[in-house]
Design a protein around this motif. Structure first.
Motif, mmCIF file in Angstrom:
data_model
loop_
_atom_site.group_PDB
_atom_site.id
_atom_site.type_symbol
_atom_site.label_atom_id
_atom_site.label_comp_id
_atom_site.label_asym_id
_atom_site.label_seq_id
_atom_site.Cartn_x
_atom_site.Cartn_y
_atom_site.Cartn_z
ATOM 1 N N PRO A 353 0.826 -1.218 0.000
ATOM 2 C CA PRO A 353 0.000 0.000 0.000
ATOM 3 C C PRO A 353 0.856 1.262 0.000
ATOM 4 O O PRO A 353 2.076 1.183 -0.098
ATOM 5 C CB PRO A 353 -0.811 -0.151 1.283
ATOM 6 C CG PRO A 353 0.033 -0.985 2.170
ATOM 7 C CD PRO A 353 0.781 -1.939 1.291
ATOM 8 N N ALA A 354 0.196 2.420 0.150
ATOM 9 C CA ALA A 354 0.902 3.698 0.101
ATOM 10 C C ALA A 354 1.917 3.801 1.236
ATOM 11 O O ALA A 354 1.795 3.141 2.276
ATOM 12 C CB ALA A 354 -0.104 4.848 0.178
ATOM 13 N N SER A 355 2.926 4.644 1.026
ATOM 14 C CA SER A 355 4.042 4.766 1.962
ATOM 15 C C SER A 355 3.900 6.005 2.838
ATOM 16 O O SER A 355 3.271 6.999 2.460
ATOM 17 C CB SER A 355 5.361 4.847 1.190
ATOM 18 O OG SER A 355 5.540 3.724 0.369
ATOM 19 N N SER A 356 4.549 5.947 3.995
ATOM 20 C CA SER A 356 4.721 7.111 4.859
ATOM 21 C C SER A 356 6.207 7.488 4.851
ATOM 22 O O SER A 356 7.069 6.669 4.501
ATOM 23 C CB SER A 356 4.247 6.808 6.281
ATOM 24 O OG SER A 356 4.971 5.705 6.819
ATOM 25 N N TRP A 357 6.523 8.760 5.248
ATOM 26 C CA TRP A 357 7.876 9.278 5.070
ATOM 27 C C TRP A 357 8.534 9.660 6.396
ATOM 28 O O TRP A 357 7.869 10.113 7.333
ATOM 29 C CB TRP A 357 7.854 10.529 4.177
ATOM 30 C CG TRP A 357 7.475 10.220 2.750
ATOM 31 C CD1 TRP A 357 6.257 10.361 2.184
ATOM 32 C CD2 TRP A 357 8.345 9.712 1.749
ATOM 33 N NE1 TRP A 357 6.286 9.969 0.868
ATOM 34 C CE2 TRP A 357 7.570 9.559 0.571
ATOM 35 C CE3 TRP A 357 9.687 9.353 1.714
ATOM 36 C CZ2 TRP A 357 8.088 9.091 -0.616
ATOM 37 C CZ3 TRP A 357 10.221 8.878 0.524
ATOM 38 C CH2 TRP A 357 9.421 8.748 -0.619
ATOM 39 N N VAL A 358 9.880 9.483 6.425
ATOM 40 C CA VAL A 358 10.729 9.976 7.505
ATOM 41 C C VAL A 358 11.989 10.558 6.867
ATOM 42 O O VAL A 358 12.593 9.929 5.990
ATOM 43 C CB VAL A 358 11.107 8.855 8.504
ATOM 44 C CG1 VAL A 358 12.117 9.380 9.528
ATOM 45 C CG2 VAL A 358 9.871 8.322 9.219
ATOM 46 N N TRP A 359 12.374 11.792 7.302
ATOM 47 C CA TRP A 359 13.611 12.425 6.836
ATOM 48 C C TRP A 359 14.612 12.465 8.001
ATOM 49 O O TRP A 359 14.234 12.724 9.156
ATOM 50 C CB TRP A 359 13.352 13.860 6.363
ATOM 51 C CG TRP A 359 12.588 13.938 5.067
ATOM 52 C CD1 TRP A 359 11.237 13.865 4.909
ATOM 53 C CD2 TRP A 359 13.136 14.118 3.764
ATOM 54 N NE1 TRP A 359 10.885 13.975 3.586
ATOM 55 C CE2 TRP A 359 12.048 14.145 2.845
ATOM 56 C CE3 TRP A 359 14.436 14.258 3.265
ATOM 57 C CZ2 TRP A 359 12.208 14.305 1.482
ATOM 58 C CZ3 TRP A 359 14.602 14.423 1.895
ATOM 59 C CH2 TRP A 359 13.515 14.445 1.017
ATOM 60 N N ARG A 360 15.889 12.225 7.663
ATOM 61 C CA ARG A 360 16.929 12.239 8.693
ATOM 62 C C ARG A 360 18.171 12.957 8.173
ATOM 63 O O ARG A 360 18.475 12.915 6.971
ATOM 64 C CB ARG A 360 17.308 10.820 9.119
ATOM 65 C CG ARG A 360 16.188 9.991 9.741
ATOM 66 C CD ARG A 360 16.720 8.653 10.231
ATOM 67 N NE ARG A 360 15.672 7.811 10.783
ATOM 68 C CZ ARG A 360 14.990 6.901 10.082
ATOM 69 N NH1 ARG A 360 15.279 6.739 8.799
ATOM 70 N NH2 ARG A 360 14.063 6.169 10.654
ATOM 71 N N ASN A 361 18.920 13.551 9.125
ATOM 72 C CA ASN A 361 20.257 14.074 8.845
ATOM 73 C C ASN A 361 21.279 12.954 9.007
ATOM 74 O O ASN A 361 21.128 12.075 9.864
ATOM 75 C CB ASN A 361 20.607 15.213 9.802
ATOM 76 C CG ASN A 361 20.019 16.531 9.334
ATOM 77 O OD1 ASN A 361 20.059 16.843 8.147
ATOM 78 N ND2 ASN A 361 19.481 17.312 10.263
ATOM 79 N N PHE A 381 2.654 14.853 0.613
ATOM 80 C CA PHE A 381 1.474 14.984 -0.232
ATOM 81 C C PHE A 381 0.614 13.725 -0.139
ATOM 82 O O PHE A 381 1.124 12.628 0.130
ATOM 83 C CB PHE A 381 1.880 15.232 -1.685
ATOM 84 C CG PHE A 381 2.642 16.507 -1.878
ATOM 85 C CD1 PHE A 381 1.974 17.701 -2.094
ATOM 86 C CD2 PHE A 381 4.031 16.520 -1.817
ATOM 87 C CE1 PHE A 381 2.678 18.884 -2.257
ATOM 88 C CE2 PHE A 381 4.742 17.693 -1.979
ATOM 89 C CZ PHE A 381 4.063 18.886 -2.203
ATOM 90 N N LEU A 382 -0.670 13.915 -0.365
ATOM 91 C CA LEU A 382 -1.575 12.759 -0.342
ATOM 92 C C LEU A 382 -1.178 11.767 -1.445
ATOM 93 O O LEU A 382 -0.883 12.168 -2.573
ATOM 94 C CB LEU A 382 -3.020 13.198 -0.563
ATOM 95 C CG LEU A 382 -3.676 13.971 0.605
ATOM 96 C CD1 LEU A 382 -5.054 14.448 0.182
ATOM 97 C CD2 LEU A 382 -3.771 13.083 1.838
ATOM 98 N N PRO A 383 -1.155 10.476 -1.126
ATOM 99 C CA PRO A 383 -0.782 9.476 -2.146
ATOM 100 C C PRO A 383 -1.772 9.499 -3.318
ATOM 101 O O PRO A 383 -2.950 9.797 -3.151
ATOM 102 C CB PRO A 383 -0.852 8.153 -1.387
ATOM 103 C CG PRO A 383 -0.766 8.524 0.053
ATOM 104 C CD PRO A 383 -1.429 9.859 0.182
ATOM 105 N N GLU A 384 -1.269 9.158 -4.507
ATOM 106 C CA GLU A 384 -2.097 9.069 -5.707
ATOM 107 C C GLU A 384 -1.987 7.669 -6.284
ATOM 108 O O GLU A 384 -0.901 7.089 -6.334
ATOM 109 C CB GLU A 384 -1.630 10.082 -6.760
ATOM 110 C CG GLU A 384 -1.792 11.526 -6.335
ATOM 111 C CD GLU A 384 -1.322 12.482 -7.414
ATOM 112 O OE1 GLU A 384 -0.940 11.986 -8.506
ATOM 113 O OE2 GLU A 384 -1.310 13.699 -7.179
#
Length: 869
Positions: A353-361, A381-384
């Motif tokens: 299914p659609a993904s969720s995000w994490v950003w790291r340094n 952004f909302l998944p498409e």
């Protein structure tokens, strides 16, 4: 004599004399093996004009039909019958252990008898089998010695099918009775019979049969088998008006990971079904398994290879069709791509299914220790949904200008797993640079050098692409011969005629050509009218058409024209193609010399005759009060070149007169008129004749494994006597300015004439030419109207073709002609007729149309008959 080559079917030859009033008597029926080619020859010793017409009814190879049972007139023999082709065999099974097998050769309706000694078996199964499959039927039995009816307590039939029920019981001595009743009423005496068999242990078996050769709705109900020594048992018989297929409701959407999974459909049906699974325009075999009661059926499909999409179960029997759709979603971990935008870093993930995000340094690009999570400057952004089983998720990180250099990581996660991408950011220069692994660090000077190199590379690629674009429309003959290398339509290769030797006997002295006007000009070459001196025989001059390349032609185009020359030599000549007459290949440019067709292409010919169309010759004579007929029926010796009444065999022929004039003739008389007369008309019979001739030409090309790929009215030429000739304009067509040729990718294609498999898969076969022939028929019977009138070639047009859209019947076509068109437009190319079948169909329609001439004024018919004599 008359000869016919055939394959797989029943063939009949019928004789007819001119005085037999068209009553055909079959003189011979032949059964042919479906897997072999045969030649049939009829030799006739005749004293009058006799015609032989071949009729062909194709029999498709199929697996055996479900066996059924009948009672013989002796009342002590059961017959098992199955219809099948090819060669079948019948097998009886008793008590699930003993088998009896009977081989039956070369017949389609197979039957074998079960005699008295075998009627008392506990379990009786009849199976019919051939190379394509196996079908079995159990004798429906109510066995009082068993706890329940076997093989089932319910029997399904259709109205008109034979009904046979057996009541069976075993007891320790013979002093017992059994009785089979229907709805508590005695079964009619003429519909039942009994049997008794003694066993070695002094026990006895009694049987009673109830039989009717054609079941009725009134035969539905409960049949009870009773005995003086056993408890009663009842079975339900249902006689149906028509068959059915009932699919059990079940889940239609499935979501899986990498585990094993199979679709399953449960259904009941009568009569038995043929089924298949479909996915992505491909079909897969369907296996059926039956429950113990024999009525519940299931089919599983496991060959999905973990591909998301819509899967369809398709089932059909003699009476109905059913489908059931399933949607499969396959879970998969994200696939991440990273892109550097102006002061932003973008990450995109494709997953299900659609993904969720994490950003790291990250401490640096090569570090695996990216633990410091970034909380600010992130836009998720909302998944498409891109397609079934594919979600696109995206996230953007705003780059802070306070940092000079740093590394970041974006990670996308879903239920299946996660995936990350890293990037090194350098803000010290005027431009921000982003690099994924492997890490490459550049200083500003190196950056300018690199940018310059990229700029030069882009210029070089642009020049290369432009050059390629100019050269991409290389000359290639539309006519191509193929060599089949496999059993499927798309398993073939085009024959490369560059390797063939050119036969110099076709060489013609170029100084014997005197050129006239240009007949056509295109991107690669042109066709000129010319006079050829001595090309047929010494001293004669013949009008010809000469095909040649333009002056600035390259080697590949010369090779293509030489290949076309060798191919035309290899194909040979036929009345309904533009035939090769010679060539000039030595000491100068290559010239291909073809027959000249004086009336140009069929499209413009039809359009020019719209005002002169009449449905039949009868209409013409009525309109002109027979004055035309009386004017031309002068002294035979002085007018024989202006009127002929020809008598031909039932095979459609092209009959030529002294002026080179020809018309289709069929079973009787047909007026032959000079095209140059003022009485220059077009009739419905002419349109049929045009269609027939073109089908004959394509049948010839088909026999040579030659496909046309651009069959249309613009590529048919018309010559004296309304003779049609298939041609290939090829190099002389201006496809750049012809609105019929639409840009699709890197080529221009005649989209409105193309079969779906050619349009969407780039596959050209004999059957794709059949589709184009159907469009050509529409052009003919609309008198040159552009196909799909009012419909633009856009996305909606392609959707219409995929959905099976067919044009309406054109104004001048009969229902029979329109049916031929529709058969040519079958989406499944295997369901389209061959050109041989089209020739036969149109020949039959010509027979009917030609009969209209016989309905003219009686006096005229007499005069015409005398003229023919």
């Amino acid at each position: 004599s008359s000869t016919l080559w055939g394959k797989g079917g029943n063939l009949e030859c019928h004789l007819n004399s001119q005085g037999a009033e068209n009553i055909y008597e079959p003189i011979k029926k032949v059964e042919a093996n479906v897997f072999e080619d045969i030649e049939l020859r009829v030799i006739m010793n005749i004293s009058e004009i006799i015609s032989c017409h071949w009729f062909f009814k194709e029999i498709q190879a199929c697996k055996p039909g479900k066996p059924y049972f009948r009672i013989s007139e002796k009342l002590d023999i059961i017959k098992c019958i199955s219809q099948s082709y090819p060669q079948p065999s019948v097998k009886w099974t008793f008590c699930k252990t003993h088998e009896k097998r009977y081989e039956i050769d070369g017949i389609q309706k197979v039957q074998y008898e079960l005699h008295q000694s075998e009627l008392f078996e506990t379990y009786i199964l009849c199976c019919a089998a051939n190379d394509l499959g196996r079908e079995c039927t159990s004798l429906f039995t109510i066995d009082l010695s068993e706890r329940r009816a076997t093989p089932s307590a319910e029997l399904l039939l259709k109205v008109g099918e034979p009904l046979l029920i057996r009541c069976r019981a075993v007891y320790r001595n013979y002093k017992f009775r059994i009785n089979l009743s229907f709805e508590n009423k005695e079964v009619q005496q003429n519909r039942r019979f009994e049997g008794l068999e003694y066993q070695t242990d002094h026990s006895a078996i009694r049987i009673q049969y109830m039989f009717t050769s054609a079941a009725r709705k009134g035969d539905s109900g409960r049949y009870t088998c009773s005995s003086t020594a056993h408890p009663n048992q009842t079975a339900l018989v249902t006689v149906l008006e028509k068959g059915f297929i009932n699919i059990t409701d079940s889940r239609e959407d499935f979501e899986i990971g990498d585990e094993e999974f199979c679709f399953e459909v449960n259904f009941t049906a009568y009569p038995p079904v043929e089924c298949m699974w479909l996915f992505s325009q491909k079909t897969f075999p369907c296996k059926q398994s039956y429950s113990e009661d024999g009525h519940s059926i299931s089919s599983k499909f496991c060959n999905h290879q973990h591909r998301s999409g819509i899967y369809v179960f398709y089932a059909e029997n003699d009476d109905t069709v059913m489908t059931k759709k399933f949607t499969l979603y396959v879970r998969r971990k994200p696939e991440v791509t990273m892109q550097l935008l102006f002061k932003q870093i973008s990450c995109i993930a494709d997953s299900y299914p659609a993904s969720s995000w994490v950003w790291r340094n990250c401490p640096d690009l090569n570090s695996s220790n990216c633990t410091e999570e970034i909380k600010e400057g992130i836009q998720n952004f909302l998944p498409e949904r891109r397609s079934l089983g594919s979600w696109i998720s995206s996230s953007i990180l705003d780059v802070k200008e306070t940092a000079t250099t740093f590394s970041v990581e974006c990670c996308a996660s879903n239920l299946v797993g996660s995936n990350c991408r890293k990037s090194f950011i350098n803000m010290s220069g005027t431009r921000t640079q982003c690099f994924s692994n492997p890490f490459i660090k550049m200083n500003n000077a190196a950056l300018y050098v690199f940018a310059g190199f990229i700029f030069l590379l882009i210029i070089f690629l642009c020049v290369l692409i432009c050059h390629k674009y100019k050269k991409q429309f290389r000359y290639e003959s539309q006519l191509q011969m193929i060599q089949v290398i496999g059993p499927l339509d798309n398993e073939y290769i085009y024959i490369d005629f560059r390797e063939y030797e050119y036969d110099l006997k076709w060489e013609f002295p170029r100084e014997n050509l005197e050129f006239g006007q240009v007949l056509g000009s295109g991107a690669f070459g042109k066709v000129l009218n010319a006079t050829a001196y001595g090309i047929s025989k010494a001293g004669d001059s013949v009008q010809v058409a000469v095909k040649m390349l333009k002056e600035k032609s390259d080697t590949s185009e010369k090779d293509a024209l030489m290949s076309e020359l060798k191919m035309m030599i290899h194909i040979g000549s036929h009345e309904n193609i533009v035939n090769l007459l010679g060539a000039c290949t030595v000491s100068g440019p290559i010239y291909l010399i073809f027959e000249y067709c004086c009336y140009g292409d069929l499209l413009n010919y039809l359009r020019s005759k719209r005002e002169k169309f009449h449905w039949t010759l009868t209409d013409i004579f009525k309109q002109h009060n027979f004055s035309f007929y009386h004017n031309i029926c002068l002294d035979q010796n002085s007018r024989e070149n202006e009127l002929k009444v020809t008598q031909t065999s039932q095979n459609i022929n092209m009959t030529s007169g002294p002026n080179g004039i020809a018309l289709c003739s069929e079973e009787g008389n047909r007026l032959i008129m000079d095209e140059d007369e003022d009485f220059n008309v077009l009739t419905f019979e002419d349109l049929l004749c045009f269609s027939y001739q073109i089908a004959k030409g394509m049948e010839f090309l088909e026999s040579k494994s030659c496909i046309h790929r651009d069959l249309a009215a613009r590529n048919i030429l018309v010559t004296h006597g309304k003779v049609m000739k298939i041609c290939d304009f090829g190099l002389a067509r201006d496809v750049m300015n012809d609105s019929n040729y639409i840009v699709q990718g890197n080529v221009r294609l005649p989209v409105k004439w193309m079969a779906p498999e050619s349009l969407f898969e780039g596959m050209y076969t004999m059957k794709s030419d059949v589709w184009s022939y159907g469009i050509l028929l529409w052009e003919i019977f609309s008198l040159g109207v552009n196909p799909y009138p009012g419909i633009q070639v856009d996305v909606n047009f392609y959707k219409l073709i995929k959905s099976g859209f067919k044009m309406d019947r054109p104004y001048y076509a009969t229902k029979h002609v329109y049916y031929v068109m529709q058969s040519c437009w079958a989406l499944d190319s295997r369901r389209r007729p061959s050109f041989s079948q089209l020739v036969s169909s149109l020949a039959c329609q010509l027979v009917e149309a030609e009969g209209a001439v016989k309905q003219l004024d009686p006096q005229m018919s007499v005069n015409a008959g005398n003229k023919g004599t």
